[in-house]
Write a protein that holds these residues in place. Structure first.
Motif, PDB file in Angstrom:
ATOM      1  N   VAL A 136       0.849  -1.194   0.000  1.00 48.91           N
ATOM      2  CA  VAL A 136       0.000   0.000   0.000  1.00 48.91           C
ATOM      3  C   VAL A 136       0.884   1.243   0.000  1.00 48.91           C
ATOM      4  O   VAL A 136       2.030   1.203   0.459  1.00 48.91           O
ATOM      5  CB  VAL A 136      -0.937   0.030   1.227  1.00 48.91           C
ATOM      6  N   HIS A 153      -0.175   6.549   8.193  1.00 48.46           N
ATOM      7  CA  HIS A 153      -1.514   5.960   8.199  1.00 48.46           C
ATOM      8  C   HIS A 153      -1.412   4.543   7.656  1.00 48.46           C
ATOM      9  O   HIS A 153      -0.878   4.324   6.571  1.00 48.46           O
ATOM     10  CB  HIS A 153      -2.481   6.787   7.338  1.00 48.46           C
ATOM     11  N   PHE A 191      -3.799   1.012   7.161  1.00 46.19           N
ATOM     12  CA  PHE A 191      -5.114   0.366   7.211  1.00 46.19           C
ATOM     13  C   PHE A 191      -6.193   1.317   7.723  1.00 46.19           C
ATOM     14  O   PHE A 191      -7.065   0.950   8.509  1.00 46.19           O
ATOM     15  CB  PHE A 191      -5.055  -0.879   8.101  1.00 46.19           C
ATOM     16  N   GLY A 192      -6.087   2.571   7.274  1.00 44.51           N
ATOM     17  CA  GLY A 192      -7.105   3.552   7.615  1.00 44.51           C
ATOM     18  C   GLY A 192      -6.979   4.154   9.002  1.00 44.51           C
ATOM     19  O   GLY A 192      -7.881   4.881   9.444  1.00 44.51           O
ATOM     20  N   ARG A 193      -5.883   3.894   9.688  1.00 43.97           N
ATOM     21  CA  ARG A 193      -5.696   4.417  11.041  1.00 43.97           C
ATOM     22  C   ARG A 193      -4.384   5.183  11.149  1.00 43.97           C
ATOM     23  O   ARG A 193      -3.409   4.831  10.507  1.00 43.97           O
ATOM     24  CB  ARG A 193      -5.711   3.278  12.061  1.00 43.97           C
ATOM     25  N   THR A 194      -4.387   6.220  11.978  1.00 44.14           N
ATOM     26  CA  THR A 194      -3.162   6.975  12.225  1.00 44.14           C
ATOM     27  C   THR A 194      -2.277   6.174  13.177  1.00 44.14           C
ATOM     28  O   THR A 194      -2.732   5.661  14.199  1.00 44.14           O
ATOM     29  CB  THR A 194      -3.475   8.343  12.853  1.00 44.14           C
ATOM     30  N   TYR A 233      -3.713   7.618  19.413  1.00 44.26           N
ATOM     31  CA  TYR A 233      -3.352   6.888  18.207  1.00 44.26           C
ATOM     32  C   TYR A 233      -2.664   5.568  18.545  1.00 44.26           C
ATOM     33  O   TYR A 233      -2.169   5.359  19.658  1.00 44.26           O
ATOM     34  CB  TYR A 233      -2.387   7.720  17.344  1.00 44.26           C
TER      35      TYR A 233
END
Length: 337
Positions: A17, A46, A48-51, A81
């Motif tokens: 990614v 970031h 998998f869509g997370r910070t 986070y």
């Protein structure tokens, strides 16, 4: 310091990614304590869509997992986070302790362990260690002597195997085998055919880091037994916590520990000179070592009362006691490489 592009390329390659990484502008964005701000570089990305915040220790030669865990939890609570540890290298022991505590970490080119995301990708570990090759007792003896004394006593490169054999008490064949072991681990070059010399390939600090990160050190302790009394005039060096207390602020505790070579132990044992020899308890704990604990001090053996710090580290590196970890770190930092 890990280069941002190296980290990015590694994450892109193993995760497939696109990854954007930025350095936190001030490192005070979440009102972090000074000791954390001064101990880590913080990168934000970031996944998998997370910070995710990646904390990179400014000094990661030897870190204490219990302290790392507390610091990462503090950052996680204050920022909200996910937090992972970013390392340039990681020994097998450090790796196992991080995994045991479920601390996410990234070692670019080696391993990506993110328990929150159910990711555990292992790539390249030192090939010599992967093939099961580690330091033999005699080669670890030579390595330890080199690390401690080469700058002020004997430089192995200046002496042939015969001289090293006479000095150490090892047979010429044992020195040859030890050198082959060190060469196979890519730690030395061997010069000459008949009159051979060994030359360590790295400067001492780099050599120590290489051996530590590859997990090559083996405990010199063959077994531990207990006695209530030694033979008179028997001279032994303190070991374990009894020695570590000399090198650090650690308390020596109630049990006294001493190191003895396997040869000396068997000789004295045959003469029944130990009082109440057993494997359960006693006034003294005797660590039976695979190599002579005093010879590493060379001609200065008589002035020392404790085992050398490198061997001591090797004998206690698997301890899960946070106080011992801190004391070992303090001891190693005092060595003049």
């Amino acid at each position: 310091m890990n280069e941002i592009n190296v980290i990015k390329n590694y994450l892109v390659r193993v995760l497939g990614v696109d990854v954007h990484i930025e350095m936190s502008a001030t490192n005070v964005e979440w009102d972090l304590p000074l000791h954390i701000r001064s101990s880590y570089r913080i990168h934000r990305t970031h996944l998998f869509g997370r910070t995710v915040l990646m904390l990179e220790p400014i000094e990661d030669e030897r870190f204490r997992v219990s302290l790392i865990f507390a610091n990462l939890e503090e950052v996680r609570k204050r920022s909200g986070y996910s937090v992972v540890l970013l390392l340039s290298h990681c020994s097998s022991i450090q790796r196992s302790r991080l995994i045991e505590k479920k601390i996410g970490f990234i070692v670019p080119g080696t391993q990506l362990y993110l328990p929150e995301f159910l990711v555990d990708l292992r790539e390249v570990f030192p090939t010599k260690k992967a093939n099961g090759i580690r330091l033999s007792p005699s080669s670890q003896f030579l390595l330890t002597f080199h690390l401690l004394h080469s700058s002020d006593r004997i430089e192995f490169a200046s002496h042939n195997y015969k001289f090293i054999s006479e000095w150490t008490g090892y047979s010429p064949m044992a020195i040859t085998l030890a050198a082959e072991n060190l060469k196979e681990l890519d730690l030395i070059d061997v010069l000459g055919k008949k009159d051979k010399h060994m030359i360590f390939k790295l400067e001492k600090r780099e050599l120590w880091q290489r051996v530590l990160s590859a997990g090559l050190l083996r405990t010199p302790v063959k077994e531990s037994i207990f006695v209530d009394q030694f033979p008179e005039r028997m001279r032994l060096l303190r070991s374990n916590v009894s020695a570590l207390s000399d090198y650090s602020d650690l308390d020596s505790g109630m049990q006294e520990h001493f190191a003895i070579s396997s040869f000396d132990y068997q000789t004295i044992k045959r003469g029944n000179a130990f009082k109440n020899l057993n494997r359960e308890e006693g006034k003294f704990c005797l660590e039976v070592w695979k190599y002579h604990p005093g010879r590493i001090w060379g001609n200065a053996e008589s002035i020392h009362k404790v085992v050398d710090p490198i061997s001591l580290y090797a004998s206690m590196q698997d301890s899960d006691d946070a106080r011992v970890e801190m004391a070992l770190e303090q001891m190693i930092q005092e060595i003049q490489w």
